[in-house]
Write an enzyme that holds these catalytic residues in place. Structure first.
Site, PDB file in Angstrom:
ATOM      1  N   GLY B  16       0.765  -1.349  -0.028  1.00  0.00           N
ATOM      2  CA  GLY B  16      -0.272  -0.168  -0.362  1.00  0.00           C
ATOM      3  C   GLY B  16       1.495   1.709  -0.294  1.00  0.00           C
ATOM      4  N   PHE B  17       0.230   2.424   0.195  1.00  0.00           N
ATOM      5  CA  PHE B  17       1.211   3.805   0.291  1.00  0.00           C
ATOM      6  C   PHE B  17       2.206   3.853   1.359  1.00  0.00           C
ATOM      7  CE2 PHE B  17      -3.422   5.145  -1.252  1.00  0.00           C
ATOM      8  CZ  PHE B  17      -2.704   5.982  -2.090  1.00  0.00           C
ATOM      9  N   GLU B 174     -18.724   9.406   0.428  1.00  0.00           N
ATOM     10  CA  GLU B 174     -18.430   9.489  -0.714  1.00  0.00           C
ATOM     11  C   GLU B 174     -19.448   9.020  -1.692  1.00  0.00           C
ATOM     12  OE1 GLU B 174     -13.641  10.769   0.127  1.00  0.00           O
ATOM     13  OE2 GLU B 174     -14.384   8.917  -0.083  1.00  0.00           O
ATOM     14  N   ASP B 303      -1.990   2.544   8.068  1.00  0.00           N
ATOM     15  CA  ASP B 303      -3.673   2.130   9.508  1.00  0.00           C
ATOM     16  C   ASP B 303      -3.522   1.057  10.153  1.00  0.00           C
ATOM     17  OD1 ASP B 303      -4.416   3.908   7.395  1.00  0.00           O
ATOM     18  OD2 ASP B 303      -5.431   2.291   6.384  1.00  0.00           O
TER      19      ASP B 303
END
Lengths: 448, 448
Positions: B16-17, B174, B303
């Site tokens: 991931g990031f 969203e 996270d």
């Protein structure tokens, strides 16, 4: 359950090229149309191999049938599964227990790939007809490279890097060429332990030559091009068995974990319920007006129909033929529902206008057989690109696909290289489940 | 199994990031990196809701980790499932039986959505973390409209046309805004028996306000915008149960067939095997240098980490934080492996630079909380678009996504409206399987 608003009820089974064009051809006709499809989207099948080889996303080559027909107010689209046709009662049975009564029925349910009675091969050698098929093939191809990267046993590694395409028709040729390019370019520098270029892409054809419907010289040209891309082409090779981990052709065993089935079709089973004559591929043998004998109100179109032409050949199962049949059936129905002429309207026989055939082999390579012209190479490829983009349904898709192709063309990259979804229980590589089975990961120690 | 080529071995769990940026930060470092991920692709999660609402295809927001890192020769990417960490033996166990020894370990395995102990809700209310999650939600939403079109029972029809989003954080907002637009615009003219505008989109939040991490006035602004789009916003409403066909909040029962879960996360279970302290969300409580106590060689980022800041708050689980942590850990390791300074290198504590937060609500609507500036509307939306496109990994994706957005913006259409894949066995709408269960199809007679 007959139409109660006076307008004849036209039921269309299948939202492919034939069904969609039949519906559109009846836009102004005084009829009520119900189009039934098991899927919510029309699929531009000629480019499905691009999804299977990670060049395009499914959304690029498929559009919801509803939105394609949204402006045609006399059409209702139903997402449903037609299971049986009662040609005498003029009703279609749906899997959910409902039924539809029709005044005219258009059966355009297409074909699935067939395994010549070896259905047990299907889980090992998926065909290429639906979006799910394409994603499954994409998943298997990409996983095979991933596993090979971590495989320490060189023999199994080689079988993971062997891709066998069974069937040398246009689909087989397109898949083989595209896979060769994935190997040659897209993955070139992605791995550390394997060289994707060492992968084997093999195209197996039972007959004497590939692209059998093309003139000999174009078949030869296709073989030359495929070989230049590094594809092994084996003709006169009949696959006799497919087992987990291997394809067997006579006494020749090819160790492979990834097989693509592109040999042979079988029309959809619903045709059996009509009670008309079917040919060996399960297609309904139709009259010169595309209807089935004794049922002028029941048309069978596209890949589901066996239309015998004067020259003794049958109309090929290609999209132009499906489109022409759809237009034709719409014309016949338009005439039949015109108050003046009514059912007595004459029915000039359907004639397939063969605009020629095009098969793409790879980046900048295709073969074209158009009337008197046989040509190949970049020119044929450009013809293919533009013909297909032009017919691709939906403005958006044209734009996106053009963008993706420009990208793919100039960078050799493939944009849709995602492995998603559950790993099939029936992979030909029993160990290809995620987590990567019991393959030993390359350990640091093993790398010195 | 220690590194044998002299270079320290850095193992990174998660592409991931955080993991990706840590790997990139070590490009020039004298280390050997192994990045392990269960998936072959990096996912641009901030735009995943666009896939769930049929605006984008998965390929548009995901890129293969291999190709992102292809040029970084000191990285090896492994598609695999890490199951346990032995912090003392410094080994990572893989599900396939293999193991990796590390000198430095970066755990960036992210989080899944959590159901506060009600895991039985998951099949009924999918969350939105992976490509599969997004495709499942897209499938359920589109199928609900398809079924409603054919449903004759008005009560069930209304429950098919009721979409409940649980959780008023950015994701919930969203999704709610995007679903409202699908209903208001994309499907407007596609159906014959239902009016998609009659569908209900409901956003349920247990707390007193949505976007709780934003200033009050922006929460209010978001509510106003959502209401203007036709979204029912219910705050102070705690979901107490989810059953097939209904969401229950206290003594209020909402009949619905489609629920999206956007309320609460749980860090990945592998953290439990480290033996360090975890917080209520299962995140590893880390030191000021993002390592776990007594293990300066083991970093937990993104996270998966609970990083307590001086002001008592923890660093939020957003991509900018993950990116900054990845860069930080890479810097610490670079210093530690520098011969001169070595392990004695000082470790200035990690500081999260809060660039502010942006949440998009719908076409042309967003709220922005950037330092002293609180703004909303088209300006905030443009900020959101460009920030996200800019960070979206891969040139191709930027081009494609821009094209798709331009298309979606000017036509209100959604290009990726495909229903694909098997119908989940556990749909909240037990009858939503294809074929469309036992719903009675609208028959011609029923239409007069």
């Amino acid at each position: 359950m007959t139409a109660t608003d006076g307008r004849p009820h036209v039921v269309i089974l299948g939202g492919g090229f034939a069904g969609l064009n039949a519906a559109r051809g009846l836009t102004k006709a005084p009829v009520r149309i119900t189009l039934v499809d098991r899927r919510n989207h029309h699929l531009f099948q000629p480019m499905l191999y691009q999804v299977a080889t990670a060049a395009l996303s499914p959304g690029d080559i498929a559009s919801p049938i509803r939105s394609i027909l949204r402006k045609q107010r006399n059409v209702e689209v139903i997402l449903g599964d037609a299971t049986a046709i009662d040609a005498n009662a003029r009703t279609v049975q749906l899997a959910d227990g409902g039924s539809l009564h029709y005044d005219y029925l258009i059966v355009a349910t297409g074909a699935r790939h067939s395994y010549f009675g070896h259905d047990e091969w299907e889980p090992l050698a998926p065909g290429l007809k639906s979006v799910e098929d394409a994603l499954e093939i994409r998943r298997r191809v990409l996983l095979a490279f991933e596993e090979a990267e971590r495989e320490s046993d060189p023999r199994r590694q080689q079988s993971l890097l062997t891709f066998v395409i069974v069937g040398g028709g246009p689909t087989g040729v397109e898949v083989a060429g595209a896979l060769a390019e994935v190997r040659n370019f897209a993955l070139r520098r992605d791995f550390r332990h394997i060289n994707p270029r060492s992968a084997t892409v093999m195209l197996i054809e039972a007959g004497p030559r590939i692209l059998a419907t093309y003139p000999d010289e174009l078949s030869d040209r296709a073989v030359t091009t495929l070989r230049s891309l590094g594809v092994e082409v084996r003709t006169n090779t009949m696959v006799t068995d497919i087992k987990p981990g291997a394809v067997i052709a006579g006494n020749w065993t090819i160790p492979t974990c990834t097989v693509v089935w592109a040999a042979g079709n079988m029309a959809s089973p619903i045709l059996k319920t009509i009670g008309c004559t079917l040919d060996r591929q399960g297609r309904a043998v139709v009259e010169p007006d595309c209807s089935v004998p004794d049922h002028p109100e029941l048309f069978v179109l596209g890949d589901a129909a066996a239309f015998h032409q004067e020259d003794g050949t049958t109309v090929p199962g290609v999209s132009p033929a499906a489109i022409q049949m759809g237009d034709y059936a719409a014309k016949i129905i338009r005439a039949a529902v015109t108050p003046k002429r009514g059912a007595t309207a004459p029915r000039p026989p359907f004639r397939y206008w063969d605009k020629g055939q095009l098969a793409v082999i790879g980046r900048g390579h295709a073969v074209a057989d158009i009337g008197k012209f046989h040509f190949s190479g970049i020119l044929a490829w450009l013809a293919w690109v533009f013909v297909h983009i032009f017919f691709l349904i939906g403005f958006r898709n044209r734009v996106i696909v053009m963008t993706e192709w420009a990208f793919a063309y100039f960078t050799y990259q493939r944009g849709a290289r995602l492995i998603t979804g559950e790993t099939s229980e029936y992979s030909i590589a029993p160990r290809s489940k995620l987590p990567a089975g019991d393959t030993a990961p390359k350990l640091p120690a093993a790398r010195t």
